[in-house]
Scaffold this active site. Structure first.
Site, PDB file in Angstrom:
ATOM      1  N   GLU A   1       0.456  -0.669  -4.963  1.00  0.00           N
ATOM      2  CA  GLU A   1      -0.484   0.414  -5.191  1.00  0.00           C
ATOM      3  C   GLU A   1       0.251   1.730  -4.984  1.00  0.00           C
ATOM      4  O   GLU A   1       1.015   1.866  -4.030  1.00  0.00           O
ATOM      5  CB  GLU A   1      -1.665   0.291  -4.217  1.00  0.00           C
TER       6      GLU A   1
ATOM      7  N   ASP B   1      -0.222   6.219  -5.596  1.00  0.00           N
ATOM      8  CA  ASP B   1      -1.205   7.288  -5.744  1.00  0.00           C
ATOM      9  C   ASP B   1      -0.793   8.262  -6.836  1.00  0.00           C
ATOM     10  O   ASP B   1       0.360   8.701  -6.875  1.00  0.00           O
ATOM     11  CB  ASP B   1      -1.350   8.041  -4.419  1.00  0.00           C
TER      12      ASP B   1
ATOM     13  N   ASP C   1      -3.842   4.344  -7.892  1.00  0.00           N
ATOM     14  CA  ASP C   1      -4.892   4.976  -7.094  1.00  0.00           C
ATOM     15  C   ASP C   1      -5.027   6.425  -7.557  1.00  0.00           C
ATOM     16  O   ASP C   1      -4.233   7.287  -7.201  1.00  0.00           O
ATOM     17  CB  ASP C   1      -4.543   4.898  -5.611  1.00  0.00           C
TER      18      ASP C   1
ATOM     19  N   HIS D   1       0.545  10.625  -1.861  1.00  0.00           N
ATOM     20  CA  HIS D   1      -0.713  10.492  -1.129  1.00  0.00           C
ATOM     21  C   HIS D   1      -1.051  11.776  -0.393  1.00  0.00           C
ATOM     22  O   HIS D   1      -2.113  12.355  -0.566  1.00  0.00           O
ATOM     23  CB  HIS D   1      -0.640   9.322  -0.139  1.00  0.00           C
TER      24      HIS D   1
ATOM     25  N   HIS E   1       0.814  -1.218   0.000  1.00  0.00           N
ATOM     26  CA  HIS E   1       0.000   0.000   0.000  1.00  0.00           C
ATOM     27  C   HIS E   1       0.845   1.263   0.000  1.00  0.00           C
ATOM     28  O   HIS E   1       1.844   1.353   0.704  1.00  0.00           O
ATOM     29  CB  HIS E   1      -0.903  -0.004   1.242  1.00  0.00           C
TER      30      HIS E   1
END
Length: 274
Positions: free
Chosen positions: A25, A27, A85, A41, A5
């Site tokens: 993942e 962002d 993301d 993020h 993540h």
């Protein structure tokens, strides 16, 4: 699939792969015009994590292309899925189409290199809210207009905003998408979350003839007890800040004969028939 993540800095890629992730993942942050600028993020984010790590998006793609290209010195065989993301909630919905065009072109130029790259990872586009569905339309339009519609086979769609599942289905129907669909359910690791919606998603996935959910994953799991709970329900994937903990849980007697890590030979767009 074990998704590392918030892997937003280039140096974090190997870090999370070393912990056992086979997917990552990251962002995508856009400027006000819908141009993808950085992997970032921002604050707030998960408890115990640094929220501000980042990289230039195109440089990140250049690096991850090498990491997923066989015979490249940086190649890591286990990395088979990239989840983007998309922070579309930070820009106007009117810019979603422009954002879709931009991300598609940057993937074409820096990851696939318009047919000259052997990078092989599957791509998952995480859409935060169904109101941003024009991003998907633009992404597909751009691949078609640029002459690379075949790359659609490598790209799936995921709804990440915990919205009503029937509402998500309706939007997918509008877009004509009946395959290559993942469904996420979860919450930041700082809080607890029940399983009602997760169970509903799994039930729809397992309904014969239902084509709007092929895979279901839970996020962001850090406690082993919650990982076990999700595995017992039958999720296809887990997103975690601690992939090594997921690996340990998978090795437990209860799960060792039921689950294994996905490899490149496992199609992420097919429903698992156990």
């Amino acid at each position: 699939w074990i998704m590392g993540h918030m892997v937003n800095a280039i140096e974090q890629v190997d870090e999370f792969l070393d912990l056992g992730a086979n997917a990552i993942e990251f962002d995508i942050d856009f400027d006000k015009d819908g141009i993808a600028q950085i992997t970032h993020h921002g604050i707030p984010c998960d408890c115990g994590r640094k929220c501000t790590k980042k990289a230039i998006f195109t440089e990140y793609l250049d690096n991850i292309r090498q990491v997923t290209t066989p015979d490249d010195p940086k190649f890591r065989e286990q990395l088979v899925l990239l989840a983007l993301d998309l922070k579309l909630q930070r820009i106007s919905s009117a810019k979603a189409y422009r954002a879709g065009e931009d991300v598609a072109k940057k993937l074409l130029d820096h990851y696939w290199q318009r047919g000259n790259s052997r990078a092989r990872a599957y791509i998952l586009l995480n859409i935060p809210l169904v109101e941003d569905y024009e991003f998907i339309r633009a992404f597909k339009d751009t691949l078609k207009n640029e002459g690379y519609e075949s790359y659609n086979d490598k790209v799936g769609i995921n709804s990440a905003g915990n919205e009503d599942l029937d509402k998500i289905r309706d939007v997918l129907e509008i877009l004509g998408i009946h395959k290559q669909v993942w469904q996420a359910d979860g919450i930041t690791s700082c809080f607890a979350r029940g399983t009602e919606r997760l169970k509903e998603a799994l039930e729809k996935r397992d309904t014969p003839g239902y084509n709007y959910i092929n895979k279901v994953y839970a996020w962001t799991l850090v406690r082993k007890s919650i990982m076990r709970r999700s595995l017992r329900l039958g999720v296809d994937g887990v997103m975690s800040n601690n992939p090594d903990r997921v690996i340990k849980v998978l090795k437990e007697k209860e799960f060792a004969d039921k689950f294994r890590l996905a490899t490149y030979n496992d199609n992420p767009w097919e429903k698992f028939r156990g």
